[in-house]
Enzyme design. Structure first.
Site, PDB file in Angstrom:
ATOM      1  CG  LEU A  65      -3.271  10.799  -3.073  1.00  0.00           C
ATOM      2  CD1 LEU A  65      -3.277  12.150  -3.798  1.00  0.00           C
ATOM      3  CD2 LEU A  65      -4.486  10.680  -2.158  1.00  0.00           C
TER       4      LEU A  65
ATOM      5  CG  ASP B  64       3.937   5.765   4.933  1.00  0.00           C
ATOM      6  OD1 ASP B  64       3.612   5.832   3.732  1.00  0.00           O
ATOM      7  OD2 ASP B  64       4.804   4.974   5.362  1.00  0.00           O
TER       8      ASP B  64
ATOM      9  CG  HIS C 111      -1.592  -2.105   0.598  1.00  0.00           C
ATOM     10  ND1 HIS C 111      -1.019  -2.174  -0.648  1.00  0.00           N
ATOM     11  CD2 HIS C 111      -0.654  -1.543   1.400  1.00  0.00           C
ATOM     12  CE1 HIS C 111       0.214  -1.683  -0.598  1.00  0.00           C
ATOM     13  NE2 HIS C 111       0.457  -1.280   0.636  1.00  0.00           N
TER      14      HIS C 111
END
Ligand code: DOR
Ligand code: ZN
Length: 446
Positions: free
Chosen positions: A66, A326, A330
């Site tokens: 997160l 997962d 980014h």
């Protein structure tokens, strides 16, 4: 009360699969029954027509980054949990590799407070195994557990020292905490940035052998066996890992495991820009990406077709207990760079369910099993009381149109990041509504 009427209810935990009415009352599941609501019930309650829809327990995702505190430009607890709600996920386990690392009660409490404020999903923090996740000295796991952490992990990196890992397993065992491992022998990874094999050779990129994962999993299985601790293997990427877990389980080692949608959908061919050999997707549904696309870069890397098939087989036979995303946001600073320099990770919360349904359509996984791996399977891994529509359980419910096709457009994601390898793919299976403890937290606009 809310009556969800006429949908196909699939709740593997209670072995329900059929047309039912689900009744939500005061944040709990009141009943799942065969009769439709009576005229009297219709007059005094909200009734939702679910004909043609799947009615599933809210999904449980054991592996989500997160990014808050510390990297709020990539994701916040509010945006990440909003993305979870859009993906039908009502419970997320938040990875501790934030800035600062979640190795103290104060960070764990902060994460939970922020999640409560946002209100889109239940967030259960994972604490670090070692201080700062540096792999050296153990974190105060008792303090972390007391502050609400439900497991420990140094995810993002392995605990390289076997001695430290042994002590961590002993300590966690005494506290009843599962130890989630990012299994990777960094001395085998070296400068590698994708799976070692013919694709890496062709692209001229340094490879990471599957053995980097398998060797570390074998070590951790031995240590789990020795200590009696509960080992949870994160993001299984290799056939050898599946084999190791199968053998360990047969001799009674306490081990659970998860796999990601990207590892069961894609192979290392995706790094070369070719469409992976995924029978579930026709060519026009999944156009090839550019070669060296950094959205095909993550840790562990996408592997070969035989590894992918081993993961699918293990999801079907239960050697892998859970599908976990997962989800690793980014931004362009980390991803719009040369492949070797790019950050590892892809987002997944808003595509996980549809990619799982693709396995179902391909005949690889029966629907109730697929739902189990997304809900009660992960809940069982960590002993959580979620992922079921049992009477009295929290009213976490997701309504899904299983056939609705939609095009993945990262610009429209609720996540703050856009790094999905599935951009432009046409997926089938749309979340129509998500309820968290009886509250509507997502409703599709279309
Ligand atoms: O691809 C990954 N991204 N793997 C990890 O283990 C960490 C994660 C991240 O935090 O970005
Ligand atoms: Zn990891």
């Amino acid at each position: 009360m809310i009556f969800l009427e006429g949908g196909r209810v699939v709740d593997p935990a209670t072995r329900v699969d059929g047309i039912r009415t689900v009744i939500l009352d005061g944040g709990r599941i009141k009943e799942v029954r065969e009769q439709a609501p009576s005229p009297g019930e219709r007059a005094s309650n909200e009734v939702v027509d679910c004909r043609g829809l799947l009615v599933l327990p809210g999904l449980v995702d054991l592996h989500v980054h997160l990014r808050e505190p510390g990297e709020e430009g990539k994701e916040t607890i509010a945006t990440g949990t909003r993305a979870a709600a859009a993906g039908g996920v009502t419970t997320v386990v938040a990875m501790p590799n934030t800035k600062p690392v979640c190795d103290s009660a104060s960070v764990a409490r902060f994460v939970q407070a922020r999640a409560r404020e946002a209100g889109f999903a239940r967030v259960l923090p994972a604490g670090a195994i070692t201080r700062g996740s540096l792999g050296e000295s153990l974190s105060d796991m008792a303090e972390l557990k007391d502050a609400g952490c439900i497991c420990v992990t140094d995810d993002g990196r392995p605990v390289m020292s076997a001695g430290v890992m042994r002590r961590a397993l002993e300590y966690a065992r005494d506290l009843g905490l599962p130890v989630m491992v990012h299994a990777e022998d960094l001395t085998l990874t070296g400068p590698g940035c994708m799976n070692e094999g013919s694709v890496a050779t062709r692209l001229g990129l340094p490879g990471i052998p599957a053995a980097a994962e398998v060797a570390m999993v074998q070590r951790d299985l031995l240590l789990a066996e020795m200590t009696g601790a509960h080992l949870h293997v994160a993001h299984v990427s290799a056939a050898g890992t599946v084999r190791a877990i199968r053998e360990a389980r047969a001799r009674g080692v306490r081990v659970t495991a998860e796999a990601t949608p990207h590892h069961f959908t894609l192979t290392d061919e995706a790094v070369a820009g070719a469409l992976a050999s995924v029978p579930a997707f026709r060519q026009e549904d999944a156009p090839p990406v550019e070669p060296y696309d950094t959205h095909a870069k993550m840790s562990p890397p996408l592997r070969s077709e035989s590894d992918r098939q081993a993961i699918v087989g293990a999801l079907s036979d239960g050697i892998i207990d859970a599908i976990a995303t997962d989800h690793a946001p980014h931004g362009p600073l980390e991803k719009d760079v040369e492949f070797e320099r790019a950050a590892n990770g892809v987002i997944g919360l808003e595509t996980s369910l549809a990619l799982t349904l693709a396995l179902v359509r391909a005949g690889d996984l029966a629907l109730p099993r697929a739902v189990e791996r997304l809900s009660s399977g992960p809940a069982r891994c960590f002993g959580l009381p979620y992922g079921t529509l049992a009477t009295g359980a929290p009213a976490d419910v997701v309504l899904v149109d299983p056939d609705r096709a939609w095009k993945v457009d990262p610009q429209r994601f609720h996540s703050r990041s856009r790094n999905s390898p599935f951009a432009t793919w046409t997926l089938r299976g749309r979340v129509i509504r998500t309820y968290l403890e009886g509250r509507l937290v997502h409703r599709s606009e279309e």
